[in-house]
Design a protein around this motif. Structure first.
Motif, mmCIF file in Angstrom:
data_model
loop_
_atom_site.group_PDB
_atom_site.id
_atom_site.type_symbol
_atom_site.label_atom_id
_atom_site.label_comp_id
_atom_site.label_asym_id
_atom_site.label_seq_id
_atom_site.Cartn_x
_atom_site.Cartn_y
_atom_site.Cartn_z
ATOM 1 N N VAL A 35 14.924 90.493 -8.535
ATOM 2 C CA VAL A 35 15.919 91.878 -8.280
ATOM 3 C C VAL A 35 14.990 92.839 -7.844
ATOM 4 O O VAL A 35 15.130 93.666 -7.020
ATOM 5 N N GLN A 36 13.634 92.950 -8.206
ATOM 6 C CA GLN A 36 12.737 94.070 -8.065
ATOM 7 C C GLN A 36 12.787 93.968 -6.512
ATOM 8 O O GLN A 36 12.530 94.818 -5.970
ATOM 9 N N ARG A 37 12.356 92.979 -5.709
ATOM 10 C CA ARG A 37 12.302 92.851 -4.298
ATOM 11 C C ARG A 37 13.301 92.588 -3.492
ATOM 12 O O ARG A 37 13.374 92.120 -2.314
ATOM 13 N N LYS A 38 14.704 92.687 -4.093
ATOM 14 C CA LYS A 38 16.024 92.259 -3.560
ATOM 15 C C LYS A 38 15.957 91.034 -2.792
ATOM 16 O O LYS A 38 16.798 90.889 -1.626
ATOM 17 N N LEU A 39 15.489 89.749 -3.240
ATOM 18 C CA LEU A 39 15.797 88.509 -2.916
ATOM 19 C C LEU A 39 16.661 87.723 -3.842
ATOM 20 O O LEU A 39 16.799 87.873 -4.719
ATOM 21 N N GLN A 40 17.622 87.225 -2.928
ATOM 22 C CA GLN A 40 18.456 86.399 -3.845
ATOM 23 C C GLN A 40 17.828 85.180 -4.413
ATOM 24 O O GLN A 40 16.732 84.790 -3.985
ATOM 25 N N PRO A 41 18.654 84.594 -5.463
ATOM 26 C CA PRO A 41 18.182 83.326 -6.036
ATOM 27 C C PRO A 41 17.732 82.420 -5.040
ATOM 28 O O PRO A 41 18.630 82.151 -4.175
ATOM 29 N N PHE A 42 16.597 81.621 -5.415
ATOM 30 C CA PHE A 42 16.253 80.582 -4.712
ATOM 31 C C PHE A 42 16.205 80.917 -2.888
ATOM 32 O O PHE A 42 16.441 80.044 -2.137
ATOM 33 N N ASP A 43 15.527 82.008 -2.973
ATOM 34 C CA ASP A 43 15.393 82.286 -1.471
ATOM 35 C C ASP A 43 14.617 81.637 -0.692
ATOM 36 O O ASP A 43 13.376 81.506 -1.030
ATOM 37 N N THR A 44 14.852 81.098 0.438
ATOM 38 C CA THR A 44 14.054 80.376 1.344
ATOM 39 C C THR A 44 13.668 81.000 2.526
ATOM 40 O O THR A 44 13.108 80.436 3.325
ATOM 41 N N GLN A 45 13.938 82.307 2.699
ATOM 42 C CA GLN A 45 13.558 83.098 3.905
ATOM 43 C C GLN A 45 12.464 84.208 3.864
ATOM 44 O O GLN A 45 11.768 84.408 4.645
ATOM 45 N N ASN A 46 11.855 84.205 2.439
ATOM 46 C CA ASN A 46 10.968 85.100 2.431
ATOM 47 C C ASN A 46 9.511 84.637 2.736
ATOM 48 O O ASN A 46 9.383 83.381 2.930
ATOM 49 N N ALA A 47 8.470 85.528 3.244
ATOM 50 C CA ALA A 47 7.396 85.079 3.850
ATOM 51 C C ALA A 47 6.457 84.098 2.814
ATOM 52 O O ALA A 47 5.795 83.046 3.323
ATOM 53 N N THR A 48 6.511 84.102 1.504
ATOM 54 C CA THR A 48 5.836 83.200 0.672
ATOM 55 C C THR A 48 6.501 82.116 0.595
ATOM 56 O O THR A 48 5.806 81.067 0.375
ATOM 57 N N PHE A 49 7.697 82.082 0.420
ATOM 58 C CA PHE A 49 8.411 80.510 0.232
ATOM 59 C C PHE A 49 7.963 79.946 1.885
ATOM 60 O O PHE A 49 7.650 78.639 1.786
ATOM 61 N N LYS A 50 8.185 80.600 3.041
ATOM 62 C CA LYS A 50 7.793 79.967 4.374
ATOM 63 C C LYS A 50 6.372 79.438 4.400
ATOM 64 O O LYS A 50 6.016 78.325 4.717
ATOM 65 N N HIS A 51 5.456 80.238 3.639
ATOM 66 C CA HIS A 51 4.149 80.183 3.629
ATOM 67 C C HIS A 51 3.639 78.910 3.004
ATOM 68 O O HIS A 51 3.128 77.874 3.304
ATOM 69 N N LEU A 52 4.446 78.788 1.625
ATOM 70 C CA LEU A 52 4.277 77.415 0.822
ATOM 71 C C LEU A 52 4.588 76.193 1.546
ATOM 72 O O LEU A 52 3.897 75.382 1.578
ATOM 73 N N LYS A 53 5.884 76.369 2.201
ATOM 74 C CA LYS A 53 6.288 75.338 2.928
ATOM 75 C C LYS A 53 5.599 74.649 3.890
ATOM 76 O O LYS A 53 5.154 73.405 4.109
#
Length: 167
Positions: free
Chosen positions: A123-141
């Motif tokens: 909510v704080q960063r306005k990311l949807q639940p289970f967001d797969t497009q944010n930079a950290t998710f992509k970096h971890l992938k």
């Protein structure tokens, strides 16, 4: 045969969040051989305990890596530090452990603030639940793919080639 490697967590905070010298990580690797068994336990996992420590940067017992102040500029710096710390986590000796929500850039403080509700999203960063497009998710992938592709990142030897007292 393993435990959460709290010593490493605090050294990672010191180096990556606070700008401490990389000699802190070098000493951590020397201490690993001193304080943890270097031969596998009989009937164990076939890896020596010093090779099987659980590497983490945040979990249910400590505040999240991104916890802190500084507004948007502070967040950008913390995200850069998080990505560098994650790269270290996935390329060093041991078992990388990602606490749920790190990939969603959760930034809660100490318990219970570090147990954000996953299905609400960030909510704080306005990311949807289970967001797969944010930079950290992509970096971890990318890091997971790299580790999967290269066996030495999972079972290879580790040598510190350079460390400095400068930050």
């Amino acid at each position: 045969d393993s435990v959460f490697y709290f010593s490493q967590k605090y050294k990672l905070d010191y180096v990556f969040k606070s700008g401490g010298p990389t000699t802190a990580l070098e000493s951590l690797h020397k201490d690993r051989l001193k304080y943890y068994r270097t031969t596998p336990h009989t009937g164990g996992i076939t890896a020596a305990p010093h090779e099987a420590l659980i590497n983490f940067i945040d979990n249910h017992d400590v505040s999240r890596f991104l916890y802190g102040t500084g507004g948007d500029k502070g967040l950008k710096d913390r995200l850069r530090a998080l990505h560098a710390a994650l790269a270290y986590l996935f390329t060093t000796v041991g078992i990388p452990n990602i606490y749920y929500g790190t990939e969603q850039q959760f930034s809660g403080g100490n318990d219970p603030a570090n147990r954000e509700v996953m299905w609400r999203g960030n909510v704080q960063r306005k990311l949807q639940p289970f967001d797969t497009q944010n930079a950290t998710f992509k970096h971890l992938k990318q890091l997971l793919s790299l580790r999967k592709q290269h066996a030495p990142l999972r079972r290879g030897d580790f040598t510190v080639r350079y460390a400095t007292d400068h930050t």
